[in-house]
Write a protein that holds these residues in place. Structure first.
Motif, mmCIF file in Angstrom:
data_model
loop_
_atom_site.group_PDB
_atom_site.id
_atom_site.type_symbol
_atom_site.label_atom_id
_atom_site.label_comp_id
_atom_site.label_asym_id
_atom_site.label_seq_id
_atom_site.Cartn_x
_atom_site.Cartn_y
_atom_site.Cartn_z
ATOM 1 N N ILE A 174 6.274 -1.735 -5.594
ATOM 2 C CA ILE A 174 5.012 -1.130 -6.049
ATOM 3 C C ILE A 174 5.184 -0.452 -7.400
ATOM 4 O O ILE A 174 4.373 -0.621 -8.322
ATOM 5 C CB ILE A 174 4.501 -0.126 -4.995
ATOM 6 N N GLU A 175 6.250 0.316 -7.523
ATOM 7 C CA GLU A 175 6.496 1.024 -8.776
ATOM 8 C C GLU A 175 6.749 0.061 -9.927
ATOM 9 O O GLU A 175 6.331 0.308 -11.070
ATOM 10 C CB GLU A 175 7.706 1.954 -8.593
ATOM 11 N N SER A 196 3.128 -2.402 -10.511
ATOM 12 C CA SER A 196 1.814 -1.769 -10.695
ATOM 13 C C SER A 196 1.316 -1.809 -12.140
ATOM 14 O O SER A 196 0.130 -2.084 -12.379
ATOM 15 C CB SER A 196 1.852 -0.318 -10.194
ATOM 16 N N GLU A 249 8.456 0.502 -1.872
ATOM 17 C CA GLU A 249 8.185 1.495 -2.921
ATOM 18 C C GLU A 249 8.706 1.017 -4.276
ATOM 19 O O GLU A 249 8.053 1.237 -5.310
ATOM 20 C CB GLU A 249 8.831 2.826 -2.534
ATOM 21 N N THR A 304 -2.217 -8.456 -13.109
ATOM 22 C CA THR A 304 -2.183 -8.992 -11.748
ATOM 23 C C THR A 304 -1.577 -10.385 -11.681
ATOM 24 O O THR A 304 -0.686 -10.650 -10.861
ATOM 25 C CB THR A 304 -3.610 -9.012 -11.157
ATOM 26 N N ASN A 319 -2.396 3.810 -2.972
ATOM 27 C CA ASN A 319 -3.355 2.829 -3.485
ATOM 28 C C ASN A 319 -2.881 1.422 -3.130
ATOM 29 O O ASN A 319 -1.697 1.174 -2.944
ATOM 30 C CB ASN A 319 -3.485 2.954 -5.014
ATOM 31 N N ARG A 320 -3.842 0.513 -3.072
ATOM 32 C CA ARG A 320 -3.528 -0.880 -2.771
ATOM 33 C C ARG A 320 -2.976 -1.574 -4.012
ATOM 34 O O ARG A 320 -3.519 -1.450 -5.115
ATOM 35 C CB ARG A 320 -4.787 -1.584 -2.277
ATOM 36 N N VAL A 321 -1.898 -2.336 -3.813
ATOM 37 C CA VAL A 321 -1.283 -3.100 -4.905
ATOM 38 C C VAL A 321 -1.118 -4.542 -4.428
ATOM 39 O O VAL A 321 -0.428 -4.795 -3.432
ATOM 40 C CB VAL A 321 0.087 -2.509 -5.301
ATOM 41 N N ASP A 322 -1.760 -5.485 -5.128
ATOM 42 C CA ASP A 322 -1.706 -6.901 -4.750
ATOM 43 C C ASP A 322 -0.638 -7.634 -5.551
ATOM 44 O O ASP A 322 -0.450 -7.368 -6.755
ATOM 45 C CB ASP A 322 -3.057 -7.586 -4.989
ATOM 46 N N ARG A 341 2.350 -10.649 -12.158
ATOM 47 C CA ARG A 341 3.233 -9.785 -11.364
ATOM 48 C C ARG A 341 4.374 -10.545 -10.693
ATOM 49 O O ARG A 341 5.513 -10.081 -10.690
ATOM 50 C CB ARG A 341 2.414 -9.031 -10.314
ATOM 51 N N HIS A 378 0.845 -1.200 0.000
ATOM 52 C CA HIS A 378 0.000 0.000 0.000
ATOM 53 C C HIS A 378 0.875 1.242 0.000
ATOM 54 O O HIS A 378 1.758 1.396 0.843
ATOM 55 C CB HIS A 378 -0.925 0.014 1.213
#
Length: 412
Positions: free
Chosen positions: A200-201, A204, A197, A208, A154-157, A211, A151
């Motif tokens: 996530i970057e 994203s 970070e 999904t 925004n939420r990132v799974d 990933r 997170h």
């Protein structure tokens, strides 16, 4: 003879099996141990069900060194895990959280505690290591739904989904370097934040379900981003900055410690004045009169002064305790955040603690002197005025006051 088949028994069978289609396989009877295990399975129907092994033609005439045809299915989950290939193995969410204690993969004969690790197994274990790092950096790990949640606005799974192709392309060396970087306790929280970070970057924009595979192939880039981000963080941390912070804190604490004396300075200076006053004002008074009452008032005033002085000293002692606790917290923070240079500033805090000890010693001396002075004043009082004179004076005062009190009461 084996009484009940366990995983180690099955593992010995699996390692000596040539796998065929539709679970029909050829087991090589390499030793008596395998022969006895198969005999138990053939004789006990319950063991056949538990192990998933059926021997259609039985073991009659089968000796060590022979092959026997068997149908080998999956054993009960409580015994272990038998799968055809790595793709089947990686469909299970649990295998991403921790390596199963008992498993065998037919494709390349990989199994738990195998000393001769296959390429796929080495890749799988490297992925597990990477995922443990990701879990440390993530907001939460949703084991039930098979995903790691990050997170940052925004939420990132990050779904726990990979194929055998994914573990074959693992950069094991980069994962090892990333582990080594994050094992260092210095600034570990900041490093995990930088890692979060970076992940996530990176993931994203990716679909999904793809990933994790993309992350595994991009470990080297993740490592570069973490190292780069950490260098930026370190560049904002300078020796001079820490030195200035410590110097400012030291000056502030010195002022606070010094204030514990200045706050009671007037009362401290009053000690010799009070002693002179008591010594000069006490008068010999063998008869009951104003001089006796004046002496009593002087002595009472001296004791009141001493009691107030003791209360002030105790209050300042507690203040020093609070300052000492605050200094201790500052030392712990310095050792936690900047452990590599904390020893260079320890002397500053040691001097502060020594100063506090000296102030406590001074307060103890003041209290002792105050009490001693009051005791001396009391002795002087009884020296110039015998106790019998005081008692006689008080008795006469009570006798003189009694008629007046009774007269006042009778008027009501």
């Amino acid at each position: 003879m084996v009484d009940k088949v366990i995983w180690d028994d099955l593992l010995e069978i699996y390692k000596n099996t040539t796998w065929g289609a539709d679970n029909q396989s050829q087991i090589r009877i390499a030793n008596d141990y395998i022969r006895n295990t198969l005999q138990v399975i053939d004789d006990e129907e319950s063991e056949g069900l538990r192990t998933g092994i059926t021997i259609p033609n039985g073991l009659d005439g089968i000796d060590v060194g022979d092959d026997v045809t068997a149908i080998i299915g999956r054993p009960q989950a409580s015994i272990g895990l038998l799968v055809d290939d790595w793709d089947s193995f990686l469909r299970r969410t649990a295998v991403y959280l921790d390596e199963p204690k008992a498993y065998f993969i037919k494709e390349d004969s990989s199994y738990t505690a195998d000393e001769n690790t296959s390429h796929n197994q080495a890749g799988y274990r490297a992925v597990l290591s990477l995922l443990k790092i990701c879990m440390d950096a993530a907001l939460v790990t949703d084991a039930n739904n098979g995903r790691i949640v990050f997170h940052s606005g925004n939420r990132v799974d990050l779904p726990l989904h990979l194929t055998s192709k994914g573990i074959q392309g693992v950069d094991i060396g980069s994962i090892g370097e990333l582990n080594k970087c994050l094992e260092e306790p210095v600034h570990k929280e900041q490093k995990l934040q930088i890692l979060s970070e970076a992940i996530i970057e990176l993931i994203s924009p990716i679909k999904t379900n793809e990933r994790l595979a993309y992350l595994v192939l991009s470990v080297k880039e993740i490592l570069q981003r973490v190292n780069g981000g950490y260098q930026i963080f370190v560049s904002s941390f300078s020796y001079n900055k820490i030195r200035n912070e410590v110097a400012t804190a030291q000056s502030d604490y010195v002022s606070k410690i010094h204030k514990t004396f200045t706050d009671i300075q007037g009362q401290i200076l009053g000690l010799p004045v009070a002693a002179i006053v008591v010594a000069s004002q006490l008068k010999a008074a063998p008869e009951c009169g104003p001089d006796i009452w004046g002496n009593i008032a002087i002595l009472a005033g001296a004791w009141v002064f001493v009691v107030l002085l003791i209360m002030s000293c105790v209050n300042q002692w507690l203040t020093l305790n609070a300052i000492s606790e605050e200094i201790r917290r500052q030392i712990n923070r310095l050792q936690s955040d900047y452990s590599e240079i904390s020893e260079q500033f320890s002397s500053a805090y040691t001097n502060l603690n020594n100063r506090i000890c000296w102030h406590r010693f001074g307060l103890a001396i003041i209290i002792t002197l105050g009490v001693a002075g009051a005791i001396i004043a009391t002795c002087a009082f009884y020296y110039v005025l015998p106790s019998s004179s005081v008692i006689n004076c008080i008795t006469r005062s009570e006798q003189a006051a009694s008629p007046a009190i009774w007269a006042a009461l009778s008027s009501f």
